[in-house]
Design a protein around this motif. Structure first.
Motif, PDB file in Angstrom:
ATOM      1  N   ALA A 117      -1.141 -97.580-119.302  1.00  0.00           N
ATOM      2  CA  ALA A 117      -1.207 -98.759-120.162  1.00  0.00           C
ATOM      3  C   ALA A 117      -2.638 -99.254-120.293  1.00  0.00           C
TER       4      ALA A 117
ATOM      5  N   ARG B  47      -4.851 -99.303-123.868  1.00  0.00           N
ATOM      6  CA  ARG B  47      -5.535-100.453-124.461  1.00  0.00           C
ATOM      7  C   ARG B  47      -6.993-100.130-124.757  1.00  0.00           C
TER       8      ARG B  47
ATOM      9  N   LEU C 258      -2.313-104.383-128.207  1.00  0.00           N
ATOM     10  CA  LEU C 258      -1.582-105.601-127.864  1.00  0.00           C
ATOM     11  C   LEU C 258      -0.333-105.315-127.042  1.00  0.00           C
ATOM     12  N   LEU C 259       0.308-104.177-127.304  1.00  0.00           N
ATOM     13  CA  LEU C 259       1.556-103.850-126.619  1.00  0.00           C
ATOM     14  C   LEU C 259       1.351-103.027-125.353  1.00  0.00           C
TER      15      LEU C 259
ATOM     16  N   ARG D 110       0.589-103.583-122.302  1.00  0.00           N
ATOM     17  CA  ARG D 110       1.203-104.041-121.053  1.00  0.00           C
ATOM     18  C   ARG D 110       2.558-104.716-121.266  1.00  0.00           C
ATOM     19  N   SER D 111       3.099-104.560-122.441  1.00  0.00           N
ATOM     20  CA  SER D 111       4.404-105.161-122.709  1.00  0.00           C
ATOM     21  C   SER D 111       5.514-104.201-122.289  1.00  0.00           C
ATOM     22  N   ARG D 112       6.737-104.662-122.414  1.00  0.00           N
ATOM     23  CA  ARG D 112       7.873-103.813-122.065  1.00  0.00           C
ATOM     24  C   ARG D 112       8.323-102.949-123.250  1.00  0.00           C
ATOM     25  N   PHE D 113       7.647-103.088-124.381  1.00  0.00           N
ATOM     26  CA  PHE D 113       8.029-102.344-125.586  1.00  0.00           C
ATOM     27  C   PHE D 113       7.276-101.008-125.620  1.00  0.00           C
ATOM     28  N   GLU D 114       7.658-100.113-124.716  1.00  0.00           N
ATOM     29  CA  GLU D 114       6.932 -98.853-124.569  1.00  0.00           C
ATOM     30  C   GLU D 114       7.084 -97.972-125.800  1.00  0.00           C
TER      31      GLU D 114
ATOM     32  N   THR E  60       7.789 -98.898-128.853  1.00  0.00           N
ATOM     33  CA  THR E  60       7.083 -99.504-129.973  1.00  0.00           C
ATOM     34  C   THR E  60       5.587 -99.227-129.888  1.00  0.00           C
ATOM     35  N   ALA E  61       5.050 -99.274-128.661  1.00  0.00           N
ATOM     36  CA  ALA E  61       3.634 -98.964-128.468  1.00  0.00           C
ATOM     37  C   ALA E  61       3.336 -97.522-128.859  1.00  0.00           C
TER      38      ALA E  61
END
Length: 378
Positions: free
Chosen positions: A200, A204, A280-281, A283-287, A289-290
């Motif tokens: 992650a 970024r 933006l994604l 470190r999000s949980r939307f793997e 989508t990233a």
């Protein structure tokens, strides 16, 4: 179907094949470039390797298919590019040799030095092709020093080191950073724990670097790098002969298509938006989508180059008239028709099969899975 339409269809199809290669083998290369850095122990590196281990061979077939399609559909482009980029293509070929032997030989011995050496071999087999492919596009945007004589015999007047000019290297770094971000998103989607966290972070950074370099390249194309434009051409449905046209070159001409076809601006916007969304994604949980965001970035960047150059495929900086375009570098009408029928039959089968493989191989790679399947996984 008329000849001109067939030429346009094959330009689009080869673009699809190149994008397919970048999307699939691109994340393999990205994972390979990240392997020595996000895997600190042998177990962690095995996880990274096995995120792509089940599918990398099938992904690489996209490159072979694109090369074969170019040979059949654009014989003049194939001949001129393989003579002009001969040493660069040999460098890519020898670098790609490291990939199959790296995957297969890495686990043959328990010795740490042995495995570390093959990890760096996988890095080289991923980094070098990614860099060279970008460098090649950078040289295409500037024009390649080749020319045809009256018998359509191509002569190349450049050198390998001339290909490594500043703008081409910049495009190479765009390719490397873009595919690194794409690979990081895939590794993050297929792993968990510390590997996913490191991926992650890499996603970024690489996404932001790719955006900055892509925008810098765009500014240079708009202000410094010379583009090309056809000012007089033979009818579109005539036999392919690049010497039957007149071409001018000047900085900023690669932007002319965006004025004529405003919808094309969607390509660079997609490249930038995909990169920003991926950052933006990260470190999000939307793997997933990233990963789709990095895919959008890859598609946008490649389409930007294609749309900017259209209808040029391989412009000549030595003799602008010799520049190869969609309209004057293709095979015969019958060849394009037969190939189109083959594509209509087999491409859907390939896409369905590929989708089925990824569905079967879905899920995360964990240390427990590696331990339970130590003889069947890398």
């Amino acid at each position: 179907m008329d000849y001109a339409t067939l030429k346009l269809i094959w330009w689009a199809l080869i673009g699809v094949l190149l994008i397919g290669f970048a999307l699939t083998d691109g994340f393999d290369m990205g994972a390979g470039m990240l392997l020595p850095f996000i895997g600190k122990t042998d177990s962690e590196r095995r996880i990274v390797v096995n995120t792509v281990g089940a599918t990398w061979e099938g992904n690489q077939v996209w490159l072979v298919t694109a090369g074969g399609a170019m040979f059949a559909a654009w014989p003049l482009v194939y001949a001129a590019s393989f003579s002009g980029f001969y040493f660069a293509m040999l460098l890519v070929l020898f670098a790609l040799f490291f990939r199959p032997v790296g995957f297969d030989y890495r686990g043959k011995r328990e010795h740490a030095g042995w495995r570390n050496a093959w990890d760096w071999a996988l890095f080289a087999g991923s980094f070098v092709p990614a860099l060279v492919f970008g460098v090649a596009f950078g040289n295409l945007l500037q024009g390649v020093p080749f020319a045809f004589d009256q018998d359509l015999r191509s002569t190349y007047h450049g050198s390998f080191f001339a290909l490594l000019n500043p703008f081409a290297v910049l495009c190479g770094l765009v390719s490397v950073s873009m595919l690194t971000a794409h690979g990081a998103a895939f590794v993050r989607m297929k792993s968990d724990g510390v590997i996913a966290a490191r991926a992650a972070h890499a996603q970024r950074i690489a996404s932001l670097v790719a955006i900055v370099l892509f925008l810098l390249a765009g500014v240079l194309v708009a202000t410094v790098i010379g583009g090309y434009q056809i000012v007089e051409a033979a009818p579109l449905d005539t036999v392919s002969n690049p010497l039957l046209k007149s071409v001018i070159g000047a900085p900023g001409l690669w932007l002319a298509n965006y004025a004529s076809y405003p919808w094309m601006i969607a390509a660079p916007l997609a490249g930038v938006a995909g990169g920003l969304l991926a950052a933006l994604l990260a470190r999000s949980r939307f793997e997933k989508t990233a990963f789709l965001a990095t895919s959008l970035m890859v598609i946008g960047v490649i389409l930007t180059a294609g749309f900017s150059m259209f209808p040029f495929i391989m412009p000549s900086s030595l003799d602008a008239r010799s520049s190869l375009t969609v309209w004057d570098s293709t095979s015969s009408r019958m060849t394009l028709q037969i190939m189109l029928i083959a594509v209509a039959v087999f491409l859907p089968i390939i896409l369905v099969y590929t989708s089925w493989v990824y569905r079967v191989m879905r899920g995360k790679v964990t240390a427990e899975a590696l331990e339970q399947n130590s003889h069947s996984m890398y």
